[in-house]
Motif scaffolding. Structure first.
Motif, PDB file in Angstrom:
ATOM      1  N   PHE A  32     -20.118 -14.669 -15.071  1.00  0.00           N
ATOM      2  CA  PHE A  32     -19.217 -13.932 -14.732  1.00  0.00           C
ATOM      3  C   PHE A  32     -19.044 -12.488 -14.464  1.00  0.00           C
ATOM      4  N   THR A  33     -20.194 -11.804 -15.118  1.00  0.00           N
ATOM      5  CA  THR A  33     -20.701 -10.392 -15.052  1.00  0.00           C
ATOM      6  C   THR A  33     -21.252 -10.249 -13.601  1.00  0.00           C
ATOM      7  N   ASN A  34     -22.348 -11.025 -13.562  1.00  0.00           N
ATOM      8  CA  ASN A  34     -23.101 -10.783 -12.615  1.00  0.00           C
ATOM      9  C   ASN A  34     -22.724 -11.161 -11.197  1.00  0.00           C
ATOM     10  N   ASP A  35     -21.688 -12.268 -11.201  1.00  0.00           N
ATOM     11  CA  ASP A  35     -21.368 -12.581  -9.953  1.00  0.00           C
ATOM     12  C   ASP A  35     -19.771 -12.320  -9.456  1.00  0.00           C
ATOM     13  N   MET A  36     -19.123 -11.978 -10.542  1.00  0.00           N
ATOM     14  CA  MET A  36     -17.603 -11.430 -10.449  1.00  0.00           C
ATOM     15  C   MET A  36     -17.400 -10.271 -10.667  1.00  0.00           C
ATOM     16  N   ILE A  37     -17.888  -9.540 -11.712  1.00  0.00           N
ATOM     17  CA  ILE A  37     -17.409  -8.265 -11.992  1.00  0.00           C
ATOM     18  C   ILE A  37     -18.281  -7.222 -11.163  1.00  0.00           C
ATOM     19  N   MET A  38     -19.676  -7.520 -11.208  1.00  0.00           N
ATOM     20  CA  MET A  38     -20.287  -6.439 -10.764  1.00  0.00           C
ATOM     21  C   MET A  38     -20.268  -6.121  -9.138  1.00  0.00           C
ATOM     22  N   SER A  47     -27.999  -3.585 -10.967  1.00  0.00           N
ATOM     23  CA  SER A  47     -29.015  -4.447 -11.481  1.00  0.00           C
ATOM     24  C   SER A  47     -30.454  -3.877 -10.769  1.00  0.00           C
ATOM     25  N   ASP A  48     -30.075  -2.974  -9.713  1.00  0.00           N
ATOM     26  CA  ASP A  48     -31.107  -2.525  -8.830  1.00  0.00           C
ATOM     27  C   ASP A  48     -31.577  -1.110  -9.180  1.00  0.00           C
ATOM     28  N   LEU A  49     -30.680  -0.336 -10.115  1.00  0.00           N
ATOM     29  CA  LEU A  49     -30.758   0.983 -10.359  1.00  0.00           C
ATOM     30  C   LEU A  49     -31.958   0.842 -11.428  1.00  0.00           C
ATOM     31  N   LYS A  50     -32.930   1.970 -11.404  1.00  0.00           N
ATOM     32  CA  LYS A  50     -34.163   2.074 -12.110  1.00  0.00           C
ATOM     33  C   LYS A  50     -34.415   3.520 -11.849  1.00  0.00           C
ATOM     34  N   ASN A  56     -21.862  -7.210 -20.267  1.00  0.00           N
ATOM     35  CA  ASN A  56     -21.867  -8.516 -20.742  1.00  0.00           C
ATOM     36  C   ASN A  56     -21.295  -8.523 -22.364  1.00  0.00           C
ATOM     37  N   LEU A  57     -22.025  -7.467 -23.221  1.00  0.00           N
ATOM     38  CA  LEU A  57     -21.672  -7.266 -24.602  1.00  0.00           C
ATOM     39  C   LEU A  57     -20.063  -7.203 -24.599  1.00  0.00           C
ATOM     40  N   VAL A  58     -19.765  -6.400 -23.988  1.00  0.00           N
ATOM     41  CA  VAL A  58     -18.178  -5.945 -24.161  1.00  0.00           C
ATOM     42  C   VAL A  58     -17.369  -7.251 -23.938  1.00  0.00           C
ATOM     43  N   ILE A  59     -17.652  -8.185 -22.659  1.00  0.00           N
ATOM     44  CA  ILE A  59     -16.967  -9.248 -22.421  1.00  0.00           C
ATOM     45  C   ILE A  59     -16.895 -10.322 -23.395  1.00  0.00           C
TER      46      ILE A  59
END
Length: 137
Positions: free
Chosen positions: A34-40, A53-56, A88-91
C-alpha cells in the motif's frame, strides 16, 4: 518431556501467538505494498515526481571498468527507503490501533450484554427461613 512440550504447544496462548505472528507478517506485506504502490506515488506527484526509495547519500561511487562493467558497486546510505519504512510504521501502527479499538468496543459490549443473574431469595430471606425452621424444632 515430549508430552509436556505437546501440552505447551497446544495451549491457546501459543496458538494465538502463532496466528498473530502470521497475520502480522501478512499485514506488513499489505501495508508495504500500500505504501509503495499507493501512497508514495501520490507523495511523488506532489514533490515533482520524486521517488523516495531512490533517494540516497553516496559514500563511494560505483567503479566502472573499461568494458562498462561495474567492478565495485556503489556504497550509499539509502535514506529514502528509510523514509518509506517510517511511513509503513505509521500506517501499521494506525491499523493496529483501529483493530485494538474495535476489539475493545466489541469486548465491552459483550460484558454489558451478559445477562444478570436470576433474582433469588436475598440473604435476609434465607436467614429468616432458617430461623423459622429452627423455631419449629
Amino acid at each position: 518431556m515430549l508430552k509436556e512440550f505437546k501440552n505447551f504447544i497446544m495451549t491457546g496462548n501459543v496458538i494465538d501467538l502463532a496466528v498473530a505472528v502470521i497475520l502480522a507478517g501478512a499485514v506488513g506485506l499489505v501495508v508495504t505494498g500500500f505504501t509503495n504502490d499507493m501512497i508514495m506515488p501520490i507523495v511523488g506527484h506532489f514533490t515533482g515526481g520524486m521517488d523516495f526509495s531512490d533517494l540516497k547519500f553516496v559514500l563511494d561511487p560505483a567503479v566502472v571498468g573499461p568494458e562498462g562493467k561495474i567492478t565495485k558497486p556503489e556504497n550509499a546510505i539509502m535514506w529514502g527507503k528509510w523514509i518509506n519504512s517510517l511511513i509503513n510504521l505509521v500506517i501499521v501502527g494506525f491499523v493496529l490501533f483501529i483493530i485494538v479499538k474495535s476489539y475493545s468496543k466489541v469486548k465491552a459490549k459483550k460484558i454489558e450484554e451478559a445477562p444478570a443473574p436470576a433474582p433469588g431469595p436475598s440473604e435476609v430471606d434465607l436467614l429468616m427461613e432458617i430461623r423459622d425452621e429452627l423455631r419449629k424444632k
